[in-house]
Scaffold this motif. Structure first.
Motif, PDB file in Angstrom:
ATOM      1  N   ARG A   1     123.832   5.096  99.835  1.00 59.90           N
ATOM      2  CA  ARG A   1     124.090   3.636 100.536  1.00 59.90           C
ATOM      3  C   ARG A   1     123.736   3.374 101.988  1.00 59.90           C
ATOM      4  NH1 ARG A   1     129.882   1.102  99.604  1.00 59.90           N
ATOM      5  NH2 ARG A   1     129.302   1.339  97.474  1.00 59.90           N
ATOM      6  N   LEU A   2     122.711   2.737 102.375  1.00 61.20           N
ATOM      7  CA  LEU A   2     122.454   2.338 103.598  1.00 61.20           C
ATOM      8  C   LEU A   2     122.945   0.971 104.120  1.00 61.20           C
ATOM      9  CD1 LEU A   2     118.431   3.355 103.525  1.00 61.20           C
ATOM     10  CD2 LEU A   2     120.584   4.633 103.630  1.00 61.20           C
ATOM     11  N   ILE A   3     123.641   1.050 105.181  1.00 64.71           N
ATOM     12  CA  ILE A   3     124.102  -0.365 105.665  1.00 64.71           C
ATOM     13  C   ILE A   3     123.745  -0.563 107.021  1.00 64.71           C
ATOM     14  CG2 ILE A   3     126.173  -1.244 106.400  1.00 64.71           C
ATOM     15  CD1 ILE A   3     127.052   1.799 104.307  1.00 64.71           C
ATOM     16  N   ASP A   4     123.040  -1.800 106.965  1.00 57.11           N
ATOM     17  CA  ASP A   4     122.671  -2.380 108.252  1.00 57.11           C
ATOM     18  C   ASP A   4     124.013  -2.975 108.912  1.00 57.11           C
ATOM     19  OD1 ASP A   4     121.733  -4.056 110.560  1.00 57.11           O
ATOM     20  OD2 ASP A   4     119.627  -4.054 109.584  1.00 57.11           O
ATOM     21  N   VAL A   5     124.676  -2.467 109.944  1.00 52.74           N
ATOM     22  CA  VAL A   5     125.682  -2.858 110.534  1.00 52.74           C
ATOM     23  C   VAL A   5     125.596  -4.190 111.115  1.00 52.74           C
ATOM     24  CG1 VAL A   5     127.767  -2.333 111.927  1.00 52.74           C
ATOM     25  CG2 VAL A   5     126.696  -0.551 110.639  1.00 52.74           C
ATOM     26  N   LYS A   6     124.490  -4.456 111.828  1.00 52.87           N
ATOM     27  CA  LYS A   6     124.379  -5.958 112.403  1.00 52.87           C
ATOM     28  C   LYS A   6     124.197  -6.849 111.370  1.00 52.87           C
ATOM     29  CE  LYS A   6     121.601  -7.883 116.164  1.00 52.87           C
ATOM     30  NZ  LYS A   6     120.784  -7.697 116.993  1.00 52.87           N
ATOM     31  N   LEU A   7     123.544  -6.673 110.395  1.00 53.29           N
ATOM     32  CA  LEU A   7     123.409  -7.795 109.436  1.00 53.29           C
ATOM     33  C   LEU A   7     124.268  -7.752 108.260  1.00 53.29           C
ATOM     34  CD1 LEU A   7     119.488  -7.822 108.860  1.00 53.29           C
ATOM     35  CD2 LEU A   7     120.938  -9.198 110.196  1.00 53.29           C
ATOM     36  N   ASN A   8     125.250  -6.589 108.413  1.00 53.64           N
ATOM     37  CA  ASN A   8     126.179  -6.476 107.164  1.00 53.64           C
ATOM     38  C   ASN A   8     125.652  -6.663 106.032  1.00 53.64           C
ATOM     39  OD1 ASN A   8     128.515  -6.409 106.323  1.00 53.64           O
ATOM     40  ND2 ASN A   8     129.213  -8.154 106.255  1.00 53.64           N
ATOM     41  N   ARG A   9     124.460  -5.719 105.830  1.00 55.51           N
ATOM     42  CA  ARG A   9     123.694  -5.974 104.550  1.00 55.51           C
ATOM     43  C   ARG A   9     123.415  -4.293 104.102  1.00 55.51           C
ATOM     44  NH1 ARG A   9     120.361 -10.323 105.030  1.00 55.51           N
ATOM     45  NH2 ARG A   9     119.277 -10.029 103.026  1.00 55.51           N
ATOM     46  N   THR A  10     123.560  -4.127 102.743  1.00 58.46           N
ATOM     47  CA  THR A  10     123.691  -3.245 102.169  1.00 58.46           C
ATOM     48  C   THR A  10     122.589  -2.634 100.989  1.00 58.46           C
ATOM     49  OG1 THR A  10     125.934  -2.779 102.334  1.00 58.46           O
ATOM     50  CG2 THR A  10     125.079  -1.431 100.689  1.00 58.46           C
ATOM     51  N   HIS A  11     121.808  -1.802 100.918  1.00 59.66           N
ATOM     52  CA  HIS A  11     121.003  -1.176  99.941  1.00 59.66           C
ATOM     53  C   HIS A  11     121.505   0.164  99.370  1.00 59.66           C
ATOM     54  CE1 HIS A  11     117.696  -3.802  99.256  1.00 59.66           C
ATOM     55  NE2 HIS A  11     117.666  -3.949 100.526  1.00 59.66           N
ATOM     56  N   GLN A  12     121.495   0.267  97.901  1.00 66.56           N
ATOM     57  CA  GLN A  12     122.115   1.447  97.497  1.00 66.56           C
ATOM     58  C   GLN A  12     121.044   2.016  96.307  1.00 66.56           C
ATOM     59  OE1 GLN A  12     126.290   1.480  96.841  1.00 66.56           O
ATOM     60  NE2 GLN A  12     126.345   2.862  94.865  1.00 66.56           N
ATOM     61  N   PHE A  13     120.887   3.145  96.111  1.00 64.96           N
ATOM     62  CA  PHE A  13     120.099   3.740  94.909  1.00 64.96           C
ATOM     63  C   PHE A  13     120.376   5.062  94.876  1.00 64.96           C
ATOM     64  CE2 PHE A  13     118.257   3.794  99.470  1.00 64.96           C
ATOM     65  CZ  PHE A  13     117.923   4.953  99.612  1.00 64.96           C
ATOM     66  N   THR A  14     120.087   5.741  93.983  1.00 60.51           N
ATOM     67  CA  THR A  14     120.213   6.963  93.299  1.00 60.51           C
ATOM     68  C   THR A  14     119.266   7.999  94.006  1.00 60.51           C
ATOM     69  OG1 THR A  14     119.030   7.069  91.333  1.00 60.51           O
ATOM     70  CG2 THR A  14     121.075   6.093  91.141  1.00 60.51           C
ATOM     71  N   LEU A  15     119.827   9.497  93.848  1.00 63.14           N
ATOM     72  CA  LEU A  15     118.835  10.650  94.488  1.00 63.14           C
ATOM     73  C   LEU A  15     117.307  10.234  93.747  1.00 63.14           C
ATOM     74  CD1 LEU A  15     118.617  12.844  96.175  1.00 63.14           C
ATOM     75  CD2 LEU A  15     119.531  14.292  94.250  1.00 63.14           C
ATOM     76  N   THR A  16     117.532  10.087  92.391  1.00 62.01           N
ATOM     77  CA  THR A  16     116.197  10.039  91.672  1.00 62.01           C
ATOM     78  C   THR A  16     115.344   8.965  92.290  1.00 62.01           C
ATOM     79  OG1 THR A  16     117.369   8.841  89.866  1.00 62.01           O
ATOM     80  CG2 THR A  16     116.875  11.257  89.567  1.00 62.01           C
ATOM     81  N   GLU A  17     116.077   7.905  92.606  1.00 62.66           N
ATOM     82  CA  GLU A  17     114.915   6.620  93.199  1.00 62.66           C
ATOM     83  C   GLU A  17     114.850   6.747  94.715  1.00 62.66           C
ATOM     84  OE1 GLU A  17     117.317   3.245  90.664  1.00 62.66           O
ATOM     85  OE2 GLU A  17     118.322   3.947  92.375  1.00 62.66           O
ATOM     86  N   LEU A  18     115.214   8.059  95.347  1.00 64.46           N
ATOM     87  CA  LEU A  18     114.890   8.130  96.701  1.00 64.46           C
ATOM     88  C   LEU A  18     113.449   8.012  97.115  1.00 64.46           C
ATOM     89  CD1 LEU A  18     115.736   9.051  99.588  1.00 64.46           C
ATOM     90  CD2 LEU A  18     115.383  11.357  98.875  1.00 64.46           C
ATOM     91  N   PRO A  19     112.228   8.391  96.210  1.00 63.72           N
ATOM     92  CA  PRO A  19     110.842   8.453  96.701  1.00 63.72           C
ATOM     93  C   PRO A  19     110.395   6.909  96.770  1.00 63.72           C
ATOM     94  CG  PRO A  19     111.126  10.314  94.872  1.00 63.72           C
ATOM     95  CD  PRO A  19     112.621   9.492  94.963  1.00 63.72           C
ATOM     96  N   ASN A  20     111.105   5.914  95.746  1.00 61.22           N
ATOM     97  CA  ASN A  20     110.729   4.680  95.879  1.00 61.22           C
ATOM     98  C   ASN A  20     111.539   3.804  96.976  1.00 61.22           C
ATOM     99  OD1 ASN A  20     108.782   4.765  93.868  1.00 61.22           O
ATOM    100  ND2 ASN A  20     110.138   4.451  92.177  1.00 61.22           N
ATOM    101  N   ASN A  21     112.385   4.762  97.433  1.00 61.80           N
ATOM    102  CA  ASN A  21     113.124   3.781  98.621  1.00 61.80           C
ATOM    103  C   ASN A  21     113.030   4.840  99.953  1.00 61.80           C
ATOM    104  OD1 ASN A  21     114.890   1.770  97.561  1.00 61.80           O
ATOM    105  ND2 ASN A  21     114.895   3.296  96.045  1.00 61.80           N
ATOM    106  N   ILE A  22     112.066   5.625 100.158  1.00 59.90           N
ATOM    107  CA  ILE A  22     111.909   6.425 101.379  1.00 59.90           C
ATOM    108  C   ILE A  22     111.489   5.529 102.389  1.00 59.90           C
ATOM    109  CG2 ILE A  22     109.638   7.096 100.844  1.00 59.90           C
ATOM    110  CD1 ILE A  22     112.626   9.508 102.096  1.00 59.90           C
ATOM    111  N   HIS A  23     110.931   4.327 102.221  1.00 57.82           N
ATOM    112  CA  HIS A  23     110.368   3.709 103.440  1.00 57.82           C
ATOM    113  C   HIS A  23     111.608   2.923 104.114  1.00 57.82           C
ATOM    114  CE1 HIS A  23     111.019   0.838 100.007  1.00 57.82           C
ATOM    115  NE2 HIS A  23     111.474  -0.217 100.843  1.00 57.82           N
ATOM    116  N   ARG A  24     112.876   2.907 103.524  1.00 61.95           N
ATOM    117  CA  ARG A  24     113.874   2.419 104.198  1.00 61.95           C
ATOM    118  C   ARG A  24     114.416   3.207 105.238  1.00 61.95           C
ATOM    119  NH1 ARG A  24     115.255  -1.706 101.022  1.00 61.95           N
ATOM    120  NH2 ARG A  24     114.760  -1.748  98.723  1.00 61.95           N
ATOM    121  N   PHE A  25     114.357   4.636 105.051  1.00 61.87           N
ATOM    122  CA  PHE A  25     114.494   5.270 106.139  1.00 61.87           C
ATOM    123  C   PHE A  25     113.812   5.322 107.279  1.00 61.87           C
ATOM    124  CE2 PHE A  25     116.818   7.026 102.552  1.00 61.87           C
ATOM    125  CZ  PHE A  25     118.001   7.672 103.093  1.00 61.87           C
ATOM    126  N   GLU A  26     112.342   4.939 106.936  1.00 64.51           N
ATOM    127  CA  GLU A  26     111.330   4.836 108.103  1.00 64.51           C
ATOM    128  C   GLU A  26     111.824   3.848 109.275  1.00 64.51           C
ATOM    129  OE1 GLU A  26     107.382   3.695 106.509  1.00 64.51           O
ATOM    130  OE2 GLU A  26     107.241   5.796 105.377  1.00 64.51           O
TER     131      GLU A  26
END
Length: 916
Positions: free
Chosen positions: A121-146
């Motif tokens: 679960r990735l939370i942007d504290v300033k915007l109070n916005r959340t994205h959640q995904f599973t470990l198997t979905e990590l490859p398609n969400n790796i850009h969020r960590f960039e």
């Protein structure tokens, strides 16, 4: 290093990582190894310590001294809280937010990452916005960590926008079907709002899942009975369960009594057909649980506009921009209070009581974006506060949420005025949806939530004209009131007759009111409503309210009432979320009556789309500068008598007949009509000056009458000018038809002169100007300094003149107007000593020499920030050194230092002028 520059994380490595850790479950044994592997193989961090990553970082409360430990702290990047698989991530998030509050303000990262091996679960504290995904979905969400690691954030969350676009298009398709059958107006608006509520309720446990969808599907394929069933459902939802008919059909019995006014009005039954039924079923088949009321509300507002519905998703205000108001206006202060109160039950309870007193008011609320974002932030803050109290006092304390004490933050604390009925209804519904989403979140984390139905709490959204309504009848403004919003962006010259009249009424026909943008009305009404209350306000405004002729009218009046500017964002691009969308260049201004600080927050932007740079300053004046509260009024002559005058160029007023002759046309004239060729002169407007383009005019001040008779070219073009002027609606232009061979206004010196464009890009270090001789005519797109000296040229080529120009002049979008009456005549031209003059003259000549050597380069080429040649930059910097030294400034002084000095010099000279 705390951040990695432009990281590109590998999908392939993410896939391998996910495969390696798919069986992990126990936090204690494996969490550190999991994240060390993540940092090393995916983020390229071999040495966690050097990267600023700490494991089991201790957090010491500044109040009690209690020590807590966070799992992972990545300086300036993220707090990571890791749990064993299956643990409650919502509670883990609250725990991480508590750690965040315990950190000193300068050490609080923007991101929280929650993980239990199987889920992220990735939370942007300033915007109070959340994205959640599973470990198997990590490859398609790796850009969020960039974006997290690099410290950058996209202005909008693309996936969420796509979700809301699809939802809005489904509603738009339904409306198109209604519209095609003649269903428009108020009742159709009410119907669509209700359908949205029903769809959202179907997917968010307001009642049993898909109750409404089942009713729709259980209708005839031709749609003939849908209208009747929906109206029956509307009636049921508006009737208390004890008052309902005993023989009510089974499919209606289990719906709750909603209340809240949503279903109160009786509306006519809509006659559905097959196509309309299909469109409604498409709406019912969508999952409405995940829509963002902020974005979707803006899209939903557009579905009734044929012009806008094709561009759904392109015209909404980003939360990033809304937060530029919300955070400094009230959220930062409340967040700091929560952090200070974190270990004090008494202080937490006091803050909770204070939250219940807050009122948020948007007097131009549109579809309610500002209210929704404010509401969600306050609910999040209350949630953190409540859970912390429960942790300190135990579950049996009086902070329970079972209805005995209730929530502190409610919809009744949110007020808005909107002139159009449909957006006002959208705003009400967006707030209802946001409230329900926050209640679901509350229930997930605490296990308790306030009773949903019947709705007891509603927002105060009024359909009316904010400029003619009595605000005191809508909201009782007091010290706990915050006024915010972005009133209509209509320039002074673009207002319709009704808006002009409203402006005159609001300002009581104040002198200069005709120069004010429409948004100025809201500033004055806010100031009057806030007087003697302690309330605070912040508005988005067209940037022209802080440039040119408007500050002496708007801000001199507001300052006279006792208003102070509390914080501000200088010019930046407001609506820039979609490709190809026109940018609106705005400022944000926070203001109040009682000064509460010795330092004020001022954000500056290198470019309109850039990132704001915060400065803490001693004062913010009407031009949004850290400088004295002085006003630059229009001045007919230069402030200092020795300054050479800057005059208007010659205005053709000819429809282009004698002033707009291309190079090719000029060649044809020389070849075919030697008489006309005698009168050809090069003509220069702003474009020709900046881009070195060739254009010609027929300059006939000393024309021989017989030449006109004997020249077909002259007769043709003079005749065209005469026709153009005679057809004008302006009397002054009609009178010019008597001299059709001349420019309408002539200002052409019989000597060399300096040409200055009326507008210049804000993206330049220096104003691009040039010398011409009397054989070249300048149009009114250019100003001129007749017989200009090299010293005048050099001063106008200095950074001091350029930053002054950008600060005080009017704007065309973001381009800077170089006005004689505002910019030039008010600039405190230095009175140089003889030795300074000599140095300045040499430095000015050197600029011309360097430019002359750059053959084939236009002024536009030479003066772009990215393209200015080093030797030319050095030549200008030599001028800067002389000018800045004269003002007592260092060569490396920044814009704020320069402007502060220039404003003080201006203030001194104006005082001297008045005394004399």
């Amino acid at each position: 290093m705390a951040e990695l520059e432009n990281p590109i994380l590998s999908k392939h490595q993410a896939t391998l990582f996910a495969d390696r850790w798919k069986m992990a479950t126990a936090e204690t044994q494996l969490a550190e190894s999991f994240w060390r592997d993540f940092f090393r193989t995916l983020c390229g961090v071999d040495d966690a310590e050097i990267a600023g990553i700490e494991f089991q970082k201790k957090v010491i409360s500044s109040i009690t001294g209690n020590t807590e430990k966070m799992d992972f702290y990545w300086k300036n990047v993220a707090i990571i809280e890791h749990k064993s698989t299956g643990e409650n991530l919502d509670k883990a998030e609250l725990q991480a937010r508590g750690y965040l509050r315990s950190l000193p303000p300068g050490y609080r990262p923007r991101t929280i990452i929650i993980c239990d091996f199987a889920n992220f679960r990735l939370i942007d504290v300033k915007l109070n916005r959340t994205h959640q995904f599973t470990l198997t979905e990590l490859p398609n969400n790796i850009h969020r960590f960039e974006s997290i690691i690099s410290g950058s954030r996209p202005h909008a969350l693309e996936e969420e926008i796509t979700v809301d676009q699809r939802a809005a298009k489904l509603m738009a398709n339904l409306y198109i079907e209604l519209e095609s059958h003649g269903y428009e107006g108020h009742e159709t608006s009410v119907f669509l709002i209700r359908i949205l509520f029903l769809m959202f309720g179907d997917d968010t446990r307001m009642w049993e899942h898909n109750f409404v969808k089942k009713i729709i599907l259980d209708t005839k394929e031709d749609g003939s009975d849908i209208g009747k069933k929906l109206n029956m459902l509307f009636k049921v939802l508006n009737t208390p369960t004890e008052n309902r008919a005993k023989n009510l059909e089974t499919q209606f019995r289990l719906f709750p009594f909603v209340n809240g006014g949503i279903f109160a009005e009786d509306i006519s039954e809509i006659g559905f057909d097959r196509r309309m039924r299909v469109a409604l079923i498409d709406v019912a088949n969508y999952n409405w649980a995940t829509i963002n009321p902020t974005i979707f509300g803006a899209m939903f507002q557009m579905i009734k506009s044929k012009e806008e519905r094709g561009a759904l998703g392109e015209h909404y205000t980003s939360e990033e921009n809304i937060n530029k108001i919300v955070h400094p206006l009230f959220l930062e202060e409340l967040g700091d209070r929560l952090a200070r109160a974190w270990d004090s039950r008494k202080a937490l309870k006091e803050l909770r009581r204070d939250l219940s007193k807050i009122k948020i008011f948007d007097p131009a609320c549109g579809c309610g974006n500002f209210l929704v974002v404010s509401f969600r932030h306050l609910r999040q803050l209350e949630l953190e506060l409540t859970v912390r109290l429960q942790n300190l006092e135990g579950k049996e304390s009086d902070v329970g949420l079972d209805g005995t004490m209730g929530l502190s933050v409610g919809l009744h604390q949110f007020y808005g005025i909107e002139i159009l009925e449909w957006p006002a209804q959208v705003a009400r519904m967006a707030l209802f949806l946001a409230d329900h989403q926050e209640n679901l979140r509350l229930e997930r984390i605490t296990g308790e939530a306030p009773s949903r139905f019947p709705i007891q709490d509603s927002p105060n959204i009024f359909n009316g004209n904010a400029l003619t309504s009595k605000w005191s009848e809508i909201i009782a403004i007091d010290k706990d009131t915050y006024i915010l919003g972005n009133p209509p962006f209509v320039g002074a010259r673009l207002m319709n007759d009704s808006q002009k009249e409203e402006t005159r009424q609001v300002w009581n026909n104040l002198d200069g009111v005709g120069n004010l943008d429409y948004v100025a009305n809201w500033f004055l009404l806010c100031a009057k409503a806030m007087a003697a209350t302690g309330a605070r306000a912040a508005l988005v405004s067209t940037n022209s309210t802080t440039h040119g002729v408007q500050p002496p009218v708007l801000w001199q009046h507001l300052f006279g009432l006792g208003i102070h500017i509390d914080f501000a964002h200088r010019t930046f691009s407001w609506e820039n979320e979609s490709e190809g969308m026109a940018n609106v260049h705005v400022v944000i201004i926070g203001f109040l009556f009682t000064v509460q600080s010795e330092k004020f927050k001022l954000w500056s932007y290198e470019t309109p789309k850039g990132t704001g740079r915060l400065s803490l300053v001693k004062n913010i004046n009407a031009y949004l500068l850290d400088a004295p509260n002085v006003f630059i009024n229009s001045r007919r002559a230069p402030l200092r008598k020795f300054t050479q005058p800057l005059l208007y160029g010659s205005q053709p007023n000819d429809g282009g007949a004698i002033s707009d002759i291309s190079d090719e046309e000029a060649s044809n004239i020389r070849r075919k009509d030697p008489i006309a060729a005698k009168y050809l002169k090069r003509v220069v407007g702003a474009r020709e000056l900046l881009h070195d383009e060739k254009r010609w005019c027929l300059w006939m001040i000393d024309v021989v009458p017989s030449d006109i008779q004997n020249s077909p070219e002259l007769r043709k073009r003079i005749s065209a000018v005469k026709k153009h002027r005679e057809s004008s609606t302006r009397k002054a232009t009609q009178e010019l038809a008597s001299t059709p061979h001349l420019f309408g206004f002539i200002s052409h010196p019989a000597a060399n002169y300096l040409a200055v464009p009326l507008h210049s890009s804000e993206d330049r270090y220096y104003v691009p100007i040039a010398f011409f001789d009397e054989e070249t005519v300048c149009t009114n797109a250019v100003s001129i300094v007749p017989e200009a000296t090299i010293e005048t040229f050099a001063v106008m080529c200095s950074s001091a003149f350029n930053v002054w120009n950008k600060a005080v002049s009017g704007r065309l979008e973001s381009r800077v107007r170089i006005s004689s009456t505002i910019t030039y005549n008010n600039f405190p031209f230095p009175k140089f000593l003889p030795e300074e003059k000599k140095l300045l003259k040499e430095a000015g000549k050197h600029i011309l020499e360097v430019r002359h050597a750059l053959l084939g380069q236009s002024l536009a080429d030479m003066y772009g920030k990215l393209s200015i040649p080093l030797e030319l930059l050095a030549a200008h910097q030599a001028v800067d050194a002389i000018v800045l030294k004269h003002f007592g400034l260092k060569t490396k002084s920044d814009e704020n230092d320069i402007l502060s000095t220039l404003f003080k010099e201006y203030e001194s000279l104006v005082g001297e002028t008045l005394r004399n």
